[in-house]
Write an enzyme that holds these catalytic residues in place. Structure first.
Site, PDB file in Angstrom:
ATOM      1  N   LYS A  94       0.855  -1.180   0.000  1.00 49.08           N
ATOM      2  CA  LYS A  94       0.000   0.000   0.000  1.00 49.08           C
ATOM      3  C   LYS A  94       0.898   1.239   0.000  1.00 49.08           C
ATOM      4  O   LYS A  94       1.543   1.550   0.991  1.00 49.08           O
ATOM      5  CB  LYS A  94      -0.904   0.005   1.226  1.00 49.08           C
ATOM      6  CG  LYS A  94      -2.001   1.071   1.120  1.00 49.08           C
ATOM      7  CD  LYS A  94      -1.800   2.133   2.145  1.00 49.08           C
ATOM      8  CE  LYS A  94      -2.826   3.244   1.990  1.00 49.08           C
ATOM      9  NZ  LYS A  94      -2.194   4.483   1.544  1.00 49.08           N
ATOM     10  N   GLU A 169      10.227   1.340  10.323  1.00 52.46           N
ATOM     11  CA  GLU A 169      11.248   2.367  10.086  1.00 52.46           C
ATOM     12  C   GLU A 169      10.527   3.694  10.248  1.00 52.46           C
ATOM     13  O   GLU A 169       9.747   4.109   9.391  1.00 52.46           O
ATOM     14  CB  GLU A 169      11.850   2.198   8.684  1.00 52.46           C
ATOM     15  CG  GLU A 169      13.200   2.858   8.517  1.00 52.46           C
ATOM     16  CD  GLU A 169      13.095   4.339   8.191  1.00 52.46           C
ATOM     17  OE1 GLU A 169      13.291   5.159   9.131  1.00 52.46           O
ATOM     18  OE2 GLU A 169      12.811   4.675   7.046  1.00 52.46           O
ATOM     19  N   CYS A 203      13.781  11.102   6.796  1.00 48.53           N
ATOM     20  CA  CYS A 203      13.856  10.745   8.213  1.00 48.53           C
ATOM     21  C   CYS A 203      15.274  10.836   8.759  1.00 48.53           C
ATOM     22  O   CYS A 203      15.470  10.859   9.974  1.00 48.53           O
ATOM     23  CB  CYS A 203      13.293   9.349   8.440  1.00 48.53           C
ATOM     24  SG  CYS A 203      14.072   8.083   7.411  1.00 48.53           S
ATOM     25  N   GLU A 304      10.249  16.479  14.742  1.00 53.07           N
ATOM     26  CA  GLU A 304      10.805  16.308  13.397  1.00 53.07           C
ATOM     27  C   GLU A 304      10.266  17.421  12.494  1.00 53.07           C
ATOM     28  O   GLU A 304       9.071  17.708  12.479  1.00 53.07           O
ATOM     29  CB  GLU A 304      10.401  14.939  12.847  1.00 53.07           C
ATOM     30  CG  GLU A 304      11.180  14.501  11.645  1.00 53.07           C
ATOM     31  CD  GLU A 304      10.918  13.040  11.279  1.00 53.07           C
ATOM     32  OE1 GLU A 304      11.783  12.429  10.632  1.00 53.07           O
ATOM     33  OE2 GLU A 304       9.843  12.512  11.642  1.00 53.07           O
TER      34      GLU A 304
END
Length: 400
Positions: A94, A169, A203, A304
């Site tokens: 997906k 992850e 990331c 972040e």
């Protein structure tokens, strides 16, 4: 794969130079795991008992559900598909609803290559509904996910009900540490490579820049000089270095962090605003930004960013900066720049991160493990470690 390259540049605005690199990285993953499939070895173990023989083998974990993010719409697909297929698993992928077209093209290529029907599958739809089916369907034995820590934790909780295998992850908040003995020009080059890849939407992008106070002024001046030359614009133009952010929500998050830092005492050295006018009105462009006087009470210090913002923090000694660097819920990537051999060898041992670049701003490679600790995830992608997550270990004990 030129059509793939053009497609995701149009889909999410990534500069064409970065797009070429990503396509080649995806191809490298498929090539690597095509070879790694030959190296799924078993073992024979000497038994305590003379009348027994012990054999340890590997078997595919089974049907795998893979969920990929929008920021690397081809390489993330390859990093999950390639090892899973090499291990012998069937896969249902997906892709992100923000960048599905590139993934669809990959599956068209898989069909053209002659893969048996049903081995590799793609599904589109509302994330919650698709995720619910993945979690509740007993045929799905493994979940592999790349995305936010918030969603990763939710999937982890849901997977517990069926004790599904999980690889996660997740997010990061990478410190980039520049010591007083660093090659400043090399460190500036590395910082720009780390921070502005994909407009900071990765990331492992630098989130906190720690510079020794004795070189802070020189480093900042050289950084600003380099950043003033950065070309921001349409990703289809060959000279573009930074494209737009993925959507309005992504831009607003970055601008909110900048405003929060400003309200709490940070100084804007350059940038700090949305770019408008001419072609900029066609997308969500943020000016490359440098913040000074950044402190721990600011959102940008802990959240972040996913945007082209460099917050600078100064430090005075090694113990101070190691404490600041490790003071995070995340543990994905970290970077240090120094010419002191002892520091380069020993400092990574003190950093609580799964990936560490020493005078290297781009440590990931296909043959190396990629993943983090703490809230940055579980398991590893890449190299021999990447295929292990799709294999079960089976012991067979023979009585003779």
């Amino acid at each position: 794969m030129p059509r793939v390259k053009r497609m995701y540049i149009n889909e999410m605005g990534k500069p064409i130079k970065e797009g070429v690199v990503e396509v080649l990285s995806a191809a490298d993953n498929f090539n690597w795991y095509a070879e790694e499939a030959k190296r799924v070895y078993g073992e024979t173990i000497p038994s305590t008992f003379a009348n027994k023989r012990l054999h340890v083998g590997k078997a595919p974990v089974g049907v795998t559900a893979a969920i990929t993010p929008w920021n690397f719409p081809i390489s993330m697909v390859a990093r999950k598909l390639a090892p899973a297929l090499a291990a012998g698993c069937t896969v249902i992928l997906k892709p992100s609803e923000l960048s599905p077209l590139t993934a669809i093209r990959i599956f068209e290529l898989i069909e053209e290559a002659g893969f048996p029907r049903g081995v590799a599958n793609v599904v589109l739809g509302e994330p919650t509904e698709v995720g619910k089916e993945f979690m509740e369907n007993k045929m799905v034995k493994k979940i592999t996910f790349t995305g936010s820590t918030r969603v990763g934790k939710l999937l982890y909780q849901q997977a517990a009900n069926e004790v599904k295998r999980v690889s996660l992850e997740l997010g990061g908040h990478a410190p980039f540490i520049v010591f007083e003995d660093a090659n400043i020009d090399l460190a500036v080059k590395g910082l720009v490579e780390s921070k502005f890849l994909n407009a900071g939407q990765t990331c492992i992008s630098t989130n906190r820049l720690y510079v020794h106070e004795s070189i802070a002024d020189e480093f900042t001046k050289k950084l600003v000089t380099r950043m003033e030359r950065i070309v921001v614009g349409d990703g289809r133009n060959a000279e573009t270095e930074i494209g737009p952010l993925v959507n309005e929500a992504g831009l607003n998050k970055v601008l909110n962090q900048i405003e929060d830092a400003k309200q709490k005492g940070a100084s804007i050295i350059m940038g700090g605003h949305r770019l408008t006018g001419e072609d900029y009105d066609e997308g969500y462009f943020c000016a490359p930004t440098v913040l000074a006087d950044v402190s721990p009470n600011m959102k940008i210090f802990t959240e972040e960013t996913f945007g082209p913002v460099v917050p600078i923090v100064t430090f005075t000694d090694d113990e101070e900066v190691i404490n600041m660097a490790n003071n995070s819920d995340y543990g994905l990537a970290a970077y240090i720049f120094s010419q002191n051999v002892k520091r380069c060898l020993t400092f990574p041992e003190k950093l609580e991160y799964g990936i560490i670049g020493v005078n290297d701003s781009v440590p990931p490679q296909t043959q190396a493990p990629f993943g983090g600790i703490k809230n940055s995830g579980l398991g590893r992608e890449g190299g021999k470690w990447g295929i292990e997550g799709f294999l079960e270990t089976k012991l067979v004990s023979y009585g003779v």
